[in-house]
Design a protein around this motif. Structure first.
Motif, mmCIF file in Angstrom:
data_model
loop_
_atom_site.group_PDB
_atom_site.id
_atom_site.type_symbol
_atom_site.label_atom_id
_atom_site.label_comp_id
_atom_site.label_asym_id
_atom_site.label_seq_id
_atom_site.Cartn_x
_atom_site.Cartn_y
_atom_site.Cartn_z
ATOM 1 N N TYR A 1 4.581 -11.215 2.818
ATOM 2 C CA TYR A 1 5.445 -10.208 3.450
ATOM 3 C C TYR A 1 4.890 -9.893 4.829
ATOM 4 O O TYR A 1 3.723 -9.539 4.971
ATOM 5 N N CYS B 1 5.546 -7.601 8.275
ATOM 6 C CA CYS B 1 6.331 -6.502 8.858
ATOM 7 C C CYS B 1 7.059 -7.019 10.091
ATOM 8 O O CYS B 1 6.442 -7.592 10.993
ATOM 9 N N CYS C 1 9.429 -0.995 3.857
ATOM 10 C CA CYS C 1 8.616 -2.179 3.544
ATOM 11 C C CYS C 1 8.190 -2.179 2.078
ATOM 12 O O CYS C 1 8.088 -3.228 1.451
ATOM 13 N N HIS D 1 0.933 2.853 8.985
ATOM 14 C CA HIS D 1 2.041 2.198 8.281
ATOM 15 C C HIS D 1 1.585 1.530 6.970
ATOM 16 O O HIS D 1 2.142 1.798 5.900
ATOM 17 N N GLU E 1 2.201 2.652 3.125
ATOM 18 C CA GLU E 1 2.907 1.749 2.195
ATOM 19 C C GLU E 1 2.135 1.628 0.885
ATOM 20 O O GLU E 1 2.712 1.666 -0.199
HETATM 21 ZN ZN ZN Z 1 6.129 -2.768 7.428
#
Ligand code: ZN
Ligand code: AMP
Length: 477
Positions: free
Chosen positions: A27, A29, A222, A247, A251
């Motif tokens: 993953y 961003c 996210c 961030h 998350e």
């Molecule tokens: Zn992100």
């Protein structure tokens, strides 16, 4: 040589072991689409592309998800300020939806020009609002959230080990976060899960929710998207180093609070592109250079930037200057020249990848993506006295990771005759200073899928539909 990666969670390199042998969930961003990506952002996407290509080279099956942030990212990272999208819309006199569409397209075109492999799954934040609301509901039901006058917040004091990724002591993190004036927050590090549309204001992007009309906080997208599209494959999560403290930390907190399970085993971060004086390139600073204005407009192949990025390890800051671009331009040419020669000498004959040099190259890339060392291994192979056919086979094998389109360095013969004739006709028009005819012919050539570049050695860029993959071609002498 086993693949070793540096994990920001424990701040060391270790063997990479995915949850399911042979499969990797990745993953990354994605961009906030209120402006063009700058070449600093693109450095991070090149690093992530190298990571993905190295995983593929090691025979992992990769599922790659990237989000498009088209709502909720505020000008202040800590839930204050304006929504970057609405601000961009105002700046350009278009709707937030229109600018999202426009800059998403621009971003996709940039990554194609850098030969970055597109993710398997692109997800827009605005397409997953229901998933984000569902996740916030879980946090509400489990007692991690609270309500203030402007939104629903996550209570970071309830999450044990909030600083696991940032490695900061919680007090200094809180101190850093305190610049934001929001007296209703219980802790300075608390962050918005959902923000209400301000009273009396009709935002362009807003949705109904169990808590009132508004929009999601930036971090929740996210978490929701990665859990939705990488179910059971939460292996590697990436971004730039600026994402570590806020961030990505947020998350992790909200995802693990909601599921009770570890959220991603490996966290990897690319260092900044900086400009003279050590300043970070940033969209908000308006000091930024795009691929278009720093490269394409100056008739510099965007792959020169990709090549430039290989000269610095991804965890070290990379300094941008016109001299460094010139050096990379020469460097790429010096790489292409011997490859063109070995390709011509091989004349279609198939060689074999040279084991000894493959091992060297693999040793470098598997050592936490050490591209400077990998580039030295490429040079060593090209200078060796192995047969040209084998060198050619080896370089094409390396190019699965390098992505420098080294299979295309020897393209002149492939140019369709029709294009060659049109280019010659255009050249004649230029010689006669008939600019109208020259422009018309340029457009005809472009309609046929080739961009003409009037550099010293006239070159064409081929746009192959439908992927609009750009490949550089050299005109026949
Ligand atoms: Zn992100
Ligand atoms: P944004 O579009 O601002 O959300 O950023 C997209 C990606 O670029 C994120 O992974 C950021 O961490 C990264 N980034 C932002 N500035 C830089 C920079 N100067 N150098 C490298 N990466 C950056």
């Amino acid at each position: 040589m086993k693949l070793q990666l540096y994990n920001s969670l424990d701040r060391k390199k270790s063997d990479f072991n995915p949850i399911h042998p042979g499969k990797v969930g990745l993953y990354t961003c994605g961009p906030t689409v209120y402006n063009f990506a700058h070449i600093g952002n693109l450095r991070t996407y090149i690093f992530e592309d190298i990571l993905k290509r190295v995983l593929l080279y090691n025979d992992f099956q990769v599922t790659h998800v990237m989000n498009i942030t088209d709502v909720g990212h505020l000008t202040g990272d800590r839930d204050m300020g304006e929504d970057k999208m609405e601000k961009g819309a105002l700046r350009e006199g278009r709707t937030a939806w229109e600018i999202a569409e426009f800059y998403t397209r621009a971003f996709k075109s940039d990554i194609e020009r850098l030969n970055i492999i597109a993710p398997d799954i692109w997800v827009k934040a605005t397409d997953t609002i229901d998933d984000q609301i569902a996740l916030i509901k879980i946090l509400e039901d489990t007692g991690y959230s609270y309500r203030t006058g402007d939104g629903i917040y996550f209570d970071t004091s309830k999450f044990k080990d909030y600083t696991r990724l940032s490695h900061q002591d919680i007090e200094s993190l809180r101190e850093g976060a305190r610049v934001e004036k929001n007296p209703e927050k219980r802790n300075a590090t608390d962050f918005a899960l959902w923000k209400f549309s301000p009273a009396g204001v009709r935002r362009q992007m807003e949705w109904d929710s169990p808590w009132g009309t508004g929009f999601p906080g930036w971090h929740i997208e996210c978490s929701a998207m990665s859990m939705k599209y990488l179910d059971g494959l939460l292996d590697i999560h990436c971004g730039g180093t600026d994402h570590i403290d806020v961030h990505h930390t947020n998350e992790i907190a909200q995802s693990e609070a909601a599921t009770g399970k570890k959220f991603f085993n490996y966290w990897m971060h690319g260092a900044f592109l900086i400009i003279a004086g050590g300043k970070k390139m940033a969209k908000s600073e308006d000091n930024f250079l795009t691929l278009e204005n720093a490269f394409v407009k100056n008739d510099i192949n965007p792959l020169v930037y990709r090549f430039a990025a290989f000269q610095t390890h991804y965890r070290k800051p990379m300094e941008y200057s016109e001299e460094s671009v010139q050096a990379a331009r020469n460097g790429l040419q010096h790489l292409q020249n011997p490859i063109r020669r070995v390709a011509q000498n091989s004349a279609g004959q198939k060689g074999a990848v040279i084991d000894k040099y493959k091992t060297k190259f693999l040793g470098a890339i598997n050592d936490d993506l050490n591209m400077p060392r990998a580039m030295a291994a490429v040079q060593e192979m090209l200078k060796s006295n192995s047969a040209d056919t084998d060198k050619h086979a080896t370089i094409l094998d390396y190019d699965r990771v390098l992505g420098l389109r080294l299979d295309k360095v020897d393209r002149p013969a492939e140019l369709p005759q029709k294009i060659t004739l049109l280019v010659a006709e255009r050249q004649a028009a230029r010689d006669a200073k008939d600019w109208a005819a020259s422009d018309r012919l340029r457009d005809t050539i472009q309609d046929l899928g080739y961009l003409v570049q009037d550099t010293k050695e006239l070159s064409l860029i081929h746009i192959s539909e439908p992927t609009r993959q750009l490949t550089q071609s050299r005109m026949p002498d």
